[in-house]
Design a protein around this motif. Structure first.
Motif, PDB file in Angstrom:
ATOM      1  N   VAL A  90       0.842  -1.198   0.000  1.00 28.14           N
ATOM      2  CA  VAL A  90       0.000   0.000   0.000  1.00 28.14           C
ATOM      3  C   VAL A  90       0.878   1.249   0.000  1.00 28.14           C
ATOM      4  N   VAL A  91       1.919   1.246   0.835  1.00 31.77           N
ATOM      5  CA  VAL A  91       2.832   2.386   0.896  1.00 31.77           C
ATOM      6  C   VAL A  91       3.577   2.532  -0.429  1.00 31.77           C
ATOM      7  N   ALA A  92       4.089   1.443  -0.960  1.00 31.41           N
ATOM      8  CA  ALA A  92       4.833   1.496  -2.224  1.00 31.41           C
ATOM      9  C   ALA A  92       3.951   1.996  -3.365  1.00 31.41           C
ATOM     10  N   SER A 113       0.314   5.339  11.375  1.00 28.27           N
ATOM     11  CA  SER A 113      -0.097   4.014  11.812  1.00 28.27           C
ATOM     12  C   SER A 113       0.500   3.723  13.173  1.00 28.27           C
ATOM     13  N   HIS A 114       0.268   2.528  13.663  1.00 31.56           N
ATOM     14  CA  HIS A 114       0.870   2.065  14.909  1.00 31.56           C
ATOM     15  C   HIS A 114       2.352   1.800  14.690  1.00 31.56           C
ATOM     16  N   GLY A 115       3.142   1.949  15.749  1.00 32.19           N
ATOM     17  CA  GLY A 115       4.588   1.766  15.662  1.00 32.19           C
ATOM     18  C   GLY A 115       5.001   0.410  15.122  1.00 32.19           C
ATOM     19  N   ILE A 131       4.475   0.350  11.382  1.00 32.83           N
ATOM     20  CA  ILE A 131       5.501   1.173  10.734  1.00 32.83           C
ATOM     21  C   ILE A 131       6.820   0.414  10.681  1.00 32.83           C
ATOM     22  N   ARG A 132       7.220  -0.212  11.802  1.00 32.93           N
ATOM     23  CA  ARG A 132       8.495  -0.935  11.859  1.00 32.93           C
ATOM     24  C   ARG A 132       8.526  -2.084  10.858  1.00 32.93           C
ATOM     25  N   THR A 133       7.452  -2.876  10.810  1.00 31.33           N
ATOM     26  CA  THR A 133       7.446  -4.015   9.884  1.00 31.33           C
ATOM     27  C   THR A 133       7.388  -3.554   8.428  1.00 31.33           C
ATOM     28  N   THR A 134       6.676  -2.470   8.178  1.00 33.19           N
ATOM     29  CA  THR A 134       6.600  -1.933   6.820  1.00 33.19           C
ATOM     30  C   THR A 134       7.963  -1.406   6.378  1.00 33.19           C
ATOM     31  N   GLU A 157      13.353  -6.307  14.319  1.00 35.52           N
ATOM     32  CA  GLU A 157      13.458  -5.849  15.708  1.00 35.52           C
ATOM     33  C   GLU A 157      14.629  -4.890  15.889  1.00 35.52           C
ATOM     34  N   ALA A 158      15.664  -5.021  15.058  1.00 35.75           N
ATOM     35  CA  ALA A 158      16.843  -4.156  15.163  1.00 35.75           C
ATOM     36  C   ALA A 158      16.494  -2.692  14.888  1.00 35.75           C
ATOM     37  N   LEU A 159      15.397  -2.451  14.187  1.00 34.18           N
ATOM     38  CA  LEU A 159      14.971  -1.077  13.929  1.00 34.18           C
ATOM     39  C   LEU A 159      14.485  -0.403  15.205  1.00 34.18           C
ATOM     40  N   GLY A 160      14.088  -1.192  16.174  1.00 38.84           N
ATOM     41  CA  GLY A 160      13.575  -0.633  17.412  1.00 38.84           C
ATOM     42  C   GLY A 160      12.162  -0.114  17.243  1.00 38.84           C
ATOM     43  N   GLY A 161      11.518   0.114  18.355  1.00 42.51           N
ATOM     44  CA  GLY A 161      10.152   0.614  18.323  1.00 42.51           C
ATOM     45  C   GLY A 161      10.093   2.087  17.957  1.00 42.51           C
ATOM     46  N   LEU A 162       8.937   2.500  17.543  1.00 45.53           N
ATOM     47  CA  LEU A 162       8.717   3.899  17.206  1.00 45.53           C
ATOM     48  C   LEU A 162       7.991   4.537  18.382  1.00 45.53           C
ATOM     49  N   SER A 163       8.594   5.535  18.989  1.00 42.77           N
ATOM     50  CA  SER A 163       7.999   6.203  20.149  1.00 42.77           C
ATOM     51  C   SER A 163       6.771   7.000  19.731  1.00 42.77           C
ATOM     52  N   ASN A 164       5.903   7.270  20.714  1.00 35.65           N
ATOM     53  CA  ASN A 164       4.710   8.072  20.437  1.00 35.65           C
ATOM     54  C   ASN A 164       5.099   9.427  19.864  1.00 35.65           C
TER      55      ASN A 164
END
Length: 97
Positions: free
Chosen positions: A19-21, A37-39, A42-45, A58-65
């Motif tokens: 969808v993003v692409a 979107s939710h963190g 976003i990370r998986t995308t 997982e190495a990307l780390g979470g996306l903070s609020n």
């Protein structure tokens, strides 16, 4: 492994990354696409767009609020320019400074 009966991260990426692409492909030259979107989504995308193996996401780390990531698309594909950023890039649209 399914957490709480929900989707696998790879299933989320399978839905979201195309969808993003597709939306990015429709942008005019120099255009900007904003995805909210939710963190975890976003990370998986991001991981999928960058061509990373799911075990590496997982190495990307979470996306903070209230933070964001910036990707750019070039001749060799997507690049991660910023991740988990929390300050607006200059100039900010709408600023009359």
């Amino acid at each position: 492994m399914r957490r709480g009966g929900g989707e696998l991260e790879t299933e989320v990426a399978d839905r979201a990354a195309p969808v993003v692409a597709e939306a990015a492909d429709k942008l005019p030259d120099g255009g900007t696409l904003v995805v909210v979107s939710h963190g975890g989504t976003i990370r998986t995308t991001i991981g999928r767009l960058l061509g990373l193996e799911p075990m590496s996401w997982e190495a990307l780390g979470g996306l903070s609020n209230c933070c964001w990531s910036v990707l750019g698309e070039g001749g060799r594909g997507w690049r991660l320019l910023e991740h988990n950023a929390g300050s607006l890039p200059e100039p900010v649209l709408g600023d009359d400074v």
